[in-house]
Design a protein around this motif. Sequence first.
Motif, PDB file in Angstrom:
ATOM      1  N   ALA A   1       0.851  -1.047   0.064  1.00  0.00           N
ATOM      2  CA  ALA A   1       0.013  -0.048   0.065  1.00  0.00           C
ATOM      3  C   ALA A   1       0.782   1.188  -0.117  1.00  0.00           C
ATOM      4  CB  ALA A   1      -0.722   0.108   1.217  1.00  0.00           C
ATOM      5  N   GLY A   2       0.450   2.233  -0.770  1.00  0.00           N
ATOM      6  CA  GLY A   2       1.080   3.595  -0.791  1.00  0.00           C
ATOM      7  C   GLY A   2       0.391   4.700  -1.031  1.00  0.00           C
ATOM      8  N   LYS A   3       0.550   5.946  -0.530  1.00  0.00           N
ATOM      9  CA  LYS A   3       0.077   7.120  -0.712  1.00  0.00           C
ATOM     10  C   LYS A   3       0.955   7.949  -1.363  1.00  0.00           C
ATOM     11  CE  LYS A   3      -2.826  10.696   1.226  1.00  0.00           C
ATOM     12  NZ  LYS A   3      -3.934  10.601   0.634  1.00  0.00           N
ATOM     13  N   LEU A   4       0.420   8.927  -2.532  1.00  0.00           N
ATOM     14  CA  LEU A   4       1.246   9.983  -3.010  1.00  0.00           C
ATOM     15  C   LEU A   4       0.485  11.352  -2.954  1.00  0.00           C
ATOM     16  CD1 LEU A   4       3.394   9.370  -6.261  1.00  0.00           C
ATOM     17  CD2 LEU A   4       1.706  11.104  -6.082  1.00  0.00           C
ATOM     18  N   VAL A   5       1.206  12.158  -2.840  1.00  0.00           N
ATOM     19  CA  VAL A   5       0.973  13.679  -2.973  1.00  0.00           C
ATOM     20  C   VAL A   5       1.716  14.349  -4.038  1.00  0.00           C
ATOM     21  CG1 VAL A   5       0.454  15.798  -2.051  1.00  0.00           C
ATOM     22  CG2 VAL A   5      -0.166  13.634  -0.783  1.00  0.00           C
ATOM     23  N   ASN A   6       1.563  14.743  -4.971  1.00  0.00           N
ATOM     24  CA  ASN A   6       2.278  15.572  -5.960  1.00  0.00           C
ATOM     25  C   ASN A   6       1.975  16.872  -6.016  1.00  0.00           C
ATOM     26  OD1 ASN A   6       3.782  16.414  -8.067  1.00  0.00           O
ATOM     27  ND2 ASN A   6       2.869  14.929  -9.679  1.00  0.00           N
ATOM     28  N   LYS A   7       2.880  17.663  -5.225  1.00  0.00           N
ATOM     29  CA  LYS A   7       2.504  19.176  -4.998  1.00  0.00           C
ATOM     30  C   LYS A   7       4.124  19.754  -4.891  1.00  0.00           C
ATOM     31  CE  LYS A   7      -1.334  19.643  -2.066  1.00  0.00           C
ATOM     32  NZ  LYS A   7      -1.888  19.962  -0.757  1.00  0.00           N
ATOM     33  N   PRO A   8       4.308  21.067  -5.252  1.00  0.00           N
ATOM     34  CA  PRO A   8       5.601  21.886  -5.121  1.00  0.00           C
ATOM     35  C   PRO A   8       5.949  21.957  -3.674  1.00  0.00           C
ATOM     36  CG  PRO A   8       4.277  22.993  -6.694  1.00  0.00           C
ATOM     37  CD  PRO A   8       3.261  21.752  -6.288  1.00  0.00           C
ATOM     38  N   PHE A   9       7.092  21.757  -3.444  1.00  0.00           N
ATOM     39  CA  PHE A   9       7.423  21.717  -1.964  1.00  0.00           C
ATOM     40  C   PHE A   9       6.956  22.727  -1.047  1.00  0.00           C
ATOM     41  CE2 PHE A   9      10.706  22.768   1.310  1.00  0.00           C
ATOM     42  CZ  PHE A   9      10.552  21.842   2.247  1.00  0.00           C
ATOM     43  N   THR A  10       6.770  23.997  -1.759  1.00  0.00           N
ATOM     44  CA  THR A  10       6.496  25.189  -0.813  1.00  0.00           C
ATOM     45  C   THR A  10       4.836  25.009  -0.550  1.00  0.00           C
ATOM     46  OG1 THR A  10       6.228  26.473  -3.076  1.00  0.00           O
ATOM     47  CG2 THR A  10       8.084  26.677  -1.573  1.00  0.00           C
ATOM     48  N   GLU A  11       4.378  24.260  -1.362  1.00  0.00           N
ATOM     49  CA  GLU A  11       2.702  24.033  -1.223  1.00  0.00           C
ATOM     50  C   GLU A  11       2.283  22.944  -0.326  1.00  0.00           C
ATOM     51  OE1 GLU A  11       0.726  23.841  -4.813  1.00  0.00           O
ATOM     52  OE2 GLU A  11       1.824  25.571  -5.432  1.00  0.00           O
ATOM     53  N   LEU A  12       3.334  22.126  -0.226  1.00  0.00           N
ATOM     54  CA  LEU A  12       3.047  20.791   1.010  1.00  0.00           C
ATOM     55  C   LEU A  12       2.944  21.252   2.241  1.00  0.00           C
ATOM     56  CD1 LEU A  12       5.738  18.325  -0.488  1.00  0.00           C
ATOM     57  CD2 LEU A  12       3.331  17.971  -0.440  1.00  0.00           C
ATOM     58  N   THR A  13       2.005  20.745   2.846  1.00  0.00           N
ATOM     59  CA  THR A  13       1.758  21.307   4.428  1.00  0.00           C
ATOM     60  C   THR A  13       2.308  19.843   5.233  1.00  0.00           C
ATOM     61  OG1 THR A  13      -0.545  20.051   4.312  1.00  0.00           O
ATOM     62  CG2 THR A  13      -0.419  22.395   3.905  1.00  0.00           C
ATOM     63  N   SER A  14       2.323  20.397   6.517  1.00  0.00           N
ATOM     64  CA  SER A  14       2.729  19.303   7.565  1.00  0.00           C
ATOM     65  C   SER A  14       1.612  18.104   7.448  1.00  0.00           C
ATOM     66  CB  SER A  14       2.614  19.927   8.978  1.00  0.00           C
ATOM     67  OG  SER A  14       3.727  20.889   9.129  1.00  0.00           O
ATOM     68  N   ASP A  15       0.442  18.602   7.376  1.00  0.00           N
ATOM     69  CA  ASP A  15      -0.862  17.490   7.218  1.00  0.00           C
ATOM     70  C   ASP A  15      -0.289  16.475   5.731  1.00  0.00           C
ATOM     71  OD1 ASP A  15      -1.934  18.046   9.296  1.00  0.00           O
ATOM     72  OD2 ASP A  15      -3.655  19.425   8.353  1.00  0.00           O
ATOM     73  N   ASP A  16       0.100  17.252   4.736  1.00  0.00           N
ATOM     74  CA  ASP A  16       0.305  16.287   3.618  1.00  0.00           C
ATOM     75  C   ASP A  16       1.357  15.482   3.928  1.00  0.00           C
ATOM     76  OD1 ASP A  16      -1.392  17.544   1.769  1.00  0.00           O
ATOM     77  OD2 ASP A  16      -0.072  19.298   1.304  1.00  0.00           O
ATOM     78  N   PHE A  17       2.552  15.920   4.480  1.00  0.00           N
ATOM     79  CA  PHE A  17       3.475  14.943   4.783  1.00  0.00           C
ATOM     80  C   PHE A  17       3.002  13.625   5.707  1.00  0.00           C
ATOM     81  CE2 PHE A  17       6.718  18.045   3.543  1.00  0.00           C
ATOM     82  CZ  PHE A  17       7.923  17.177   3.105  1.00  0.00           C
ATOM     83  N   LEU A  18       2.267  14.108   6.780  1.00  0.00           N
ATOM     84  CA  LEU A  18       1.693  13.181   7.903  1.00  0.00           C
ATOM     85  C   LEU A  18       0.822  12.143   7.229  1.00  0.00           C
ATOM     86  CD1 LEU A  18       1.655  12.338  10.574  1.00  0.00           C
ATOM     87  CD2 LEU A  18      -0.388  14.037  10.998  1.00  0.00           C
ATOM     88  N   GLU A  19       0.049  12.760   6.230  1.00  0.00           N
ATOM     89  CA  GLU A  19      -0.788  11.654   5.640  1.00  0.00           C
ATOM     90  C   GLU A  19      -0.115  10.588   4.641  1.00  0.00           C
ATOM     91  OE1 GLU A  19      -4.145  10.911   5.918  1.00  0.00           O
ATOM     92  OE2 GLU A  19      -3.706  12.367   7.417  1.00  0.00           O
ATOM     93  N   VAL A  20       1.082  11.261   4.215  1.00  0.00           N
ATOM     94  CA  VAL A  20       1.883  10.382   3.304  1.00  0.00           C
ATOM     95  C   VAL A  20       2.726   9.459   4.065  1.00  0.00           C
ATOM     96  CG1 VAL A  20       3.831  10.254   1.575  1.00  0.00           C
ATOM     97  CG2 VAL A  20       2.086  11.854   1.435  1.00  0.00           C
ATOM     98  N   TYR A  21       3.323   9.836   5.190  1.00  0.00           N
ATOM     99  CA  TYR A  21       3.975   8.969   6.223  1.00  0.00           C
ATOM    100  C   TYR A  21       3.121   7.865   6.868  1.00  0.00           C
ATOM    101  CZ  TYR A  21       8.757  10.977   5.626  1.00  0.00           C
ATOM    102  OH  TYR A  21       9.969  11.507   5.014  1.00  0.00           O
ATOM    103  N   LYS A  22       1.788   8.407   7.396  1.00  0.00           N
ATOM    104  CA  LYS A  22       1.086   7.423   7.977  1.00  0.00           C
ATOM    105  C   LYS A  22       0.681   6.183   7.121  1.00  0.00           C
ATOM    106  CE  LYS A  22      -1.871  10.171  10.687  1.00  0.00           C
ATOM    107  NZ  LYS A  22      -3.494  11.125  10.937  1.00  0.00           N
TER     108      LYS A  22
END
Length: 226
Positions: free
Chosen positions: A80-101
């Motif tokens: 299982a995997g999750k991907l968020v494709n966004k420019p780095f400056t648009e990535l939020t802490s929640d984006d990182f957390l959701e992907v890492y979860k």
Amino acid sequence: MKNVVITGTSRGIGYELAKLFANQNHNVLAISRNTEPLVALNHKNIKTLSVDLCKNDEILQVTEFVKNNWKQVDILINNAGKLVNKPFTELTSDDFLEVYKVNVFGVAELTKSLIPYLQKGSHVVTISSMGGIQGSMKFPGLAAYSSAKGAVITLSELLAEEYKEQQIAFNVLALGAVQTEMLQEAFPGFQAPVSAEEMANYIYNFSLTGHQFYNGKILQVSSTTP
């Protein structure tokens, strides 16, 4: 006949893997939030569980099933995997957390919950990405995804060392471009030279035999970049 747990089975490689193992008469526990695609197959060797790997209480369903039905797990494939494709400056802490979860924490929690059921000769295969390999080509927009895939590589190396005396093998397959829905999310319009079915066949064979030759290793399974 092996008892095989596979995550991320609603589509792509995971779906093809579940079918492949089941058709070869292995017992499959298929884990994904959406179980409908495999339920529709109605295959006698496939049991499905709707599990959100971000929620530890839902992961308990997996251990309950194994305890009550199998008693042991021969192969665990963390697909299982999750991907968020966004420019780095648009990535939020929640984006990182959701992907890492999904890509790290879920892998760790599920693996931990199944450790009591892994025996001598069991094989844990984690599906990572070439994006997580140090020194590989990196692509804009994938900071959260690729860094998470790097983290799970290191996690697997550590687990191989920690459980080597129990002779439980942990290996990682770092995949290149495979024609899946997730690839389209990362690289819209790109056509990969390898289909999900072809990659599933490779992972199937590696899961059954790779632990005889490898432990704590990262194999780069890629013919193209991306």
